[in-house]
Motif scaffolding. Sequence first.
Motif, short mmCIF file in Angstrom:
data_model
loop_
_atom_site.label_atom_id
_atom_site.label_comp_id
_atom_site.label_asym_id
_atom_site.label_seq_id
_atom_site.Cartn_x
_atom_site.Cartn_y
_atom_site.Cartn_z
N TRP A 24 -14.50 7.50 -2.35
CA TRP A 24 -13.91 8.49 -3.25
C TRP A 24 -12.39 8.39 -3.26
N ALA A 25 -11.81 8.11 -2.11
CA ALA A 25 -10.35 7.96 -2.05
C ALA A 25 -9.91 6.75 -2.86
N ALA A 26 -10.63 5.66 -2.78
CA ALA A 26 -10.30 4.48 -3.58
C ALA A 26 -10.43 4.78 -5.07
N GLY A 48 4.03 4.31 -8.46
CA GLY A 48 4.48 4.84 -7.17
C GLY A 48 3.46 5.79 -6.57
N SER A 49 2.88 6.62 -7.40
CA SER A 49 1.82 7.52 -6.92
C SER A 49 0.61 6.73 -6.43
N ALA A 50 0.25 5.69 -7.16
CA ALA A 50 -0.88 4.86 -6.75
C ALA A 50 -0.60 4.19 -5.41
N LEU A 51 0.60 3.68 -5.22
CA LEU A 51 0.93 3.04 -3.94
C LEU A 51 0.89 4.04 -2.79
N GLY A 52 1.38 5.24 -3.03
CA GLY A 52 1.32 6.28 -2.01
C GLY A 52 -0.11 6.65 -1.65
N LEU A 53 -0.95 6.77 -2.66
CA LEU A 53 -2.36 7.08 -2.41
C LEU A 53 -3.06 5.95 -1.65
N VAL A 54 -2.72 4.72 -2.00
CA VAL A 54 -3.32 3.57 -1.30
C VAL A 54 -2.90 3.58 0.17
N ALA A 55 -1.64 3.89 0.44
CA ALA A 55 -1.17 3.93 1.83
C ALA A 55 -1.88 5.03 2.62
N VAL A 56 -1.98 6.21 2.03
CA VAL A 56 -2.65 7.32 2.72
C VAL A 56 -4.13 6.99 2.91
N THR A 57 -4.76 6.41 1.93
CA THR A 57 -6.17 6.04 2.05
C THR A 57 -6.37 5.02 3.16
#
Length: 107
Positions: A24-26, A48-57
């Motif tokens: 779900w995070a992906a 930038g938001s996508a990269l941040g979400l990828v890092a947190v995931t």
Amino acid sequence: MPAPRAQEPREAPAQESASDVVRWAAFSCVLVPVVLVGYGTSLAGAAGSALGLVAVTGVCRLLLRQSERGAARLLAEQNAGHRGRHGRTAPGAYGGTRHSADGAPVD
């Protein structure tokens, strides 16, 4: 008429639930930037938001895997049973010959 039994919630195995969370995070890593661009955010802001979400995931996935390994290790230790302070006992500590107070063997 017998009363209906309450259904007990079935617990998903930890491996399955962790995989679902990561899946779900992906999905959100893809969906959020699309929605942001749809609402007028710049491509750079969405990226930038996508990269941040990828890092947190990624960090959450690592922590979930580490937690699963720790839980599996703990379960394995519990199933192995308690073997004393360090897993070894002194010779004759459990069983063997019984001794009287003065140290002489008792039959």
